[in-house]
Design an enzyme around this catalytic site. Sequence first.
Site, PDB file in Angstrom:
ATOM      1  N   CYS A   1      -8.664  -2.375  12.702  1.00 32.18           N
ATOM      2  CA  CYS A   1      -7.450  -1.870  13.364  1.00 32.18           C
ATOM      3  C   CYS A   1      -7.197  -2.494  14.725  1.00 32.18           C
ATOM      4  CB  CYS A   1      -7.518  -0.359  13.499  1.00 32.18           C
ATOM      5  SG  CYS A   1      -7.718   0.436  11.914  1.00 32.18           S
TER       6      CYS A   1
ATOM      7  N   CYS B   1      -9.626   2.477  18.361  1.00 34.06           N
ATOM      8  CA  CYS B   1     -10.870   2.438  17.620  1.00 34.06           C
ATOM      9  C   CYS B   1     -10.627   1.647  16.340  1.00 34.06           C
ATOM     10  CB  CYS B   1     -11.333   3.838  17.273  1.00 34.06           C
ATOM     11  SG  CYS B   1     -10.060   4.774  16.440  1.00 34.06           S
TER      12      CYS B   1
END
Lengths: 458, 740
Positions: A108, A428
């Site tokens: 991500c 994250c």
Amino acid sequence: RFVFRMFVMTKTKKTLAKPNVKNIVLVDGVRTPFLLSGTSYSDLMPHDLGRGALQGLLNRTGVPKEIVDHIIYGIVIQEVKTSNVAREAALGAGFSDKTPAHTVTMACISSNQAMTSAVGLIAAGQCDVVVAGGVEFMSDVPIRHSRKMRKTMLSLNKAKTLGQRLSLLGSIRMGHLMPELPAVAEFSTAESMGHSADRLAAAFGVTRVEQDEYALRSHRLAKKAQDEGLLSDIISFQVPGKNIISADNGIRPTSMEQMGKLKPAFVKPHGTVTAANSSFLTDGASAVLIMSEEKALALGYKPKAYLRDFVYVSQDPKDQLLLGPTYATPKVLEKSGLTMEDIDVFEFHEAFAGQIVANLKAMDSDWFAQNCMGRKSKVGVPPMEKFNTWGGSLSLGHPFAATGCRLVTTVAHRLQKEGGQYGVVAACAAGGQVFLTCRLLIHAVYAVTAIRLSSACL
Amino acid sequence: MNQKTQVQIQCTTIVSLTRTHVSYEIKDDVAIIRINDPNSKVNTLSVQLQQEMTEVMNEVLGNEAVKSAVLISSKPGCFIAGADINMIQACGTAEKVSSLSSEGQKMFERVEKSPIPIVAAINGSCLGGGLEFAIACRYRIATKNKKTVLGTPEVMLGLLPGAGGTQRLPKMVGLPSAFDMMLTGRNIRADKAKKMGLVDQLVDTLGPGLKGPEERTIEYLEEVAVGVARGLADKKVPMTKTKKIQEYVMGFEFVRNQVYKTVNNKVMKQTKGLYPAPMKIIECVKAGIEQGPDAGYLAESQNFGKLAMTSESRALIGLYHGQVACKKNRFGVPDREVKTLAILGAGLMGAGIAQVTVDKGVNTILKDTTVEGLSRGQQQVYKGLNDRVKKRSLTSFERDSILSKLTGQLDYGGFEKADMVVEAVFEDLNIKHAVLKEVEAVIPPHCIFATNTSALPIKDIAAASKRPDKVIGMHYFSPVDKMQLLEIITTDKTSRDTTASAVAVGLKQGKVIIVVGDGPGFYTTRCLAPMLAEAVRVLQEGVDPKKLDTLTTGFGFPVGAATLADEVGIDVAAHVAEDLGKAFGSRFGGGNVELLKTMVEKGFKGRKSGKGCYIYQPGLKRKDINPEIEEILERFKMTPHPTVSSDSDVQYRLVTRFVNEAVLCLQEGILNNPVEGDIGAVFGLGFPPCLGGPFRYVDSFGADKIVEKMRRFEDVYGNQFTPCQLLLDHAKDPSKRFHK
């Protein structure tokens, strides 16, 4: 995981410039509208969306194509036909075929990786003008034949006689036909991201109500930002053969009652993470133009922000998968010599409402700081009035590799709008990594800020 | 928010009084009953715990405000590990044990019939009486913790689940699974238990949050359980549905009879009728299903009492205690922890040692002299771990990260960092000396040199060492990852710290450890050798290998003597017989060593060479007698003596020689105590577990009777059957016993 911090400076505050290190600036950033996957973009391919974002960046900045030294693009779920999606998208967007392009992946935070790679190239003196970005296309993902089937098919290529071919075909059984889906699970722990988020929420005692409340906040703030026209990083995208798309379609402020009706999506029956308090599968692309300050000024740009420090951290992929922002934020602040109070704008990637609330609780916990981070005291919590005030991944959507650039551009725009000076981005990512960049932003659009810029540089 | 908290505080009553093992708290309308034995690492259903539990139950069930209850342990890693064994042993008579059982039955019946739903929240071991408690509850929630295991291990102690287990379990998981659980006693992991219907819901373990992971996981389990308890009381949570098809099929009497028959046959085949507990378990289950619960519960409590008084149960419980004792380091904590262990020789043994070491997080160096040998050894380690991945007790990621700690090499690089070296090279004194010298040239001064040998005296090996205080014997048993025993051998010169360190490593490797003195064959090999010599004589006397195997397994050995010889290797057996024969003289005679040597010459080295007493074909389970061995047996044929050649005499000839040698080892001080002697014989050599080991066997069978038998054999065969002094002492004075 990925954390980004951005700062706007004033005359009185620190510039964060470092001796013997080039000032690197964000000239501008754009993104396509983020759509729920399976909606209007569903017939495209990943590089089509990437093309849209890159072309939009060209149009908005008017940067001469031939001065772009390099293009770096991120993607997570790769389309095998376009494995170097950066190059395909760039060519299609009309960039020079003489400009090299490469693709990066880091779950991500892939486009954060694209941006920091660009910063690295410029800081090292190898480039002056770099385009970075990311694309994710979840409407179509590569679904493979089973390993057994692939093995048989590959052997077929080598079979010389009809007999060999027939015997290979004859060896195909029902089991061969079972397809392999790409897993949204950690390879190392075989745990899905949602499952991990639910456990994380439970570990920090985050309740269902807290999660739903946070998710609702995200949707409400996103709606407000959309209505007020604050999401100016969006460029319209013409879907071939269809209409023009110019707004995100995942923003749905509902009510606590309605959200409360949903059943848990991962941990059943007692889990707390639901479809409504998680980010949804999204299609979308983003791009930013990064230059050395010298070059930007020489070209007559008024850059939107300085890009300063960044930090990547990683932890145990099982129990701390989504806790990156807590670990990275204090590190990048220390690196910049700033404190939590100095920051005007926080943009944290919202993978799950439970994950954000858990991170906020972790940052507020002395126990966590002492036992897990080796710190003397807690990190401290960002004030909510400075935190994701234009919505976040929960409401705007989360095309994995495109989110990083959206966060950075949003910080720049929020600093401009709100008159702040320093901003931080955090996110994250799978694999337990956190990337945190600390950026010093400058309002370039207003004259006043432009003066600040020159005074800072001279 | 504040208001809410206040309400919560008002509604929360903590009732503690003077109870120490069980406490409860009432949150709104849910009573949370917490178990925590303050004096132990695990909770057991002791007299005190049961008493307090009864009191608490009375108070909870008598409180009208309570609409449901949760039963949970505050101890990390343990729900209830079972009934208190000492409590059962202290009873003395079958009647007392039976009444203990029926009290347990009543308590759990009360739990089962409770007007309010009771939810068992299970984290950690839930075994024996603990499981019986849990299945009496209305609903079970278990954590996915690796330590969470459910099972009924009573059968392994020669007992049966005596608090309603034989009655409730078949209803809960179906007849076949219930038999499987109760007859094997195996542990069932939480995920499997969920699939079987043994637990209704699973809860994840949590990582660190605002508290430690274990603490928070228990808290989370409690939160979930409270929610379920409330839901059950409000009828919002449905009861888990039972498996309808199986229930339907089991409804037919002839199907059930078929199941009983199959299980009966299987048990008889495996136990040879030597273990009473499995048969009694079948009996109790059958009584409950065919004649109704009253008969079932009665059968259960009465059989429980009977079983507790059997010598088999005492033997098995003795082994359990012995095993616990042999899992402790009586030499204290070593000065340094072994962080890097090097192994010489990547053969079956070396690789096996590597496998059980590297998966405990110890950096492991595996050295061999050839690439082929090394590669085979590394493959063995990989396969061992990968098999666990297939069984899902390990993830492929964990396997890879474990293997990253294993270094395979052909040179001595890295040995300068080794804290311990275990050599597992060929059993030849000269080779061992050469290796010892090479190793001592490269290892640091603190490094321990352990030699893995089954017969060579350690002091002879240590003679080549510059630092004999650092030399010790570590005798592993093949296959290392399966065999639990480790025999550690110390010489007069071995330092206490060296011993402590070797024991610490062995314990880390998961071994049950006996520490014995040095001498030819140490303890285990020395006991085995006379028995094998006798087995060879029996073969020479015209008993064929199959018959020999039947006789030995019929006595309770898990593996027959002929098969055992094939497994150990005929060449090894010949080697040991010759070495020990030289050391102990004619006492170790009996069978002709030449017979074994002839077999080796012909290439019949046992399983590893495909031929020994039997023929081994890959993929084929059936074993046929090696036809060529008959010709060899014919050549070495001896005439049997009719007075000592009945089946029973043959069995006693084999066993008394084993037992006498074991007692002699204690007499000579090779063994430190009889407990280690029993553990070594059972876990290393397969001495019948139902007899509890040679020393317990002498106690239970009677030293005088053994001496009497030996005297009879002595008349025919001579000094091989001369009882040792210690055995004679015990025969003379029946009050003398090896175990209290």
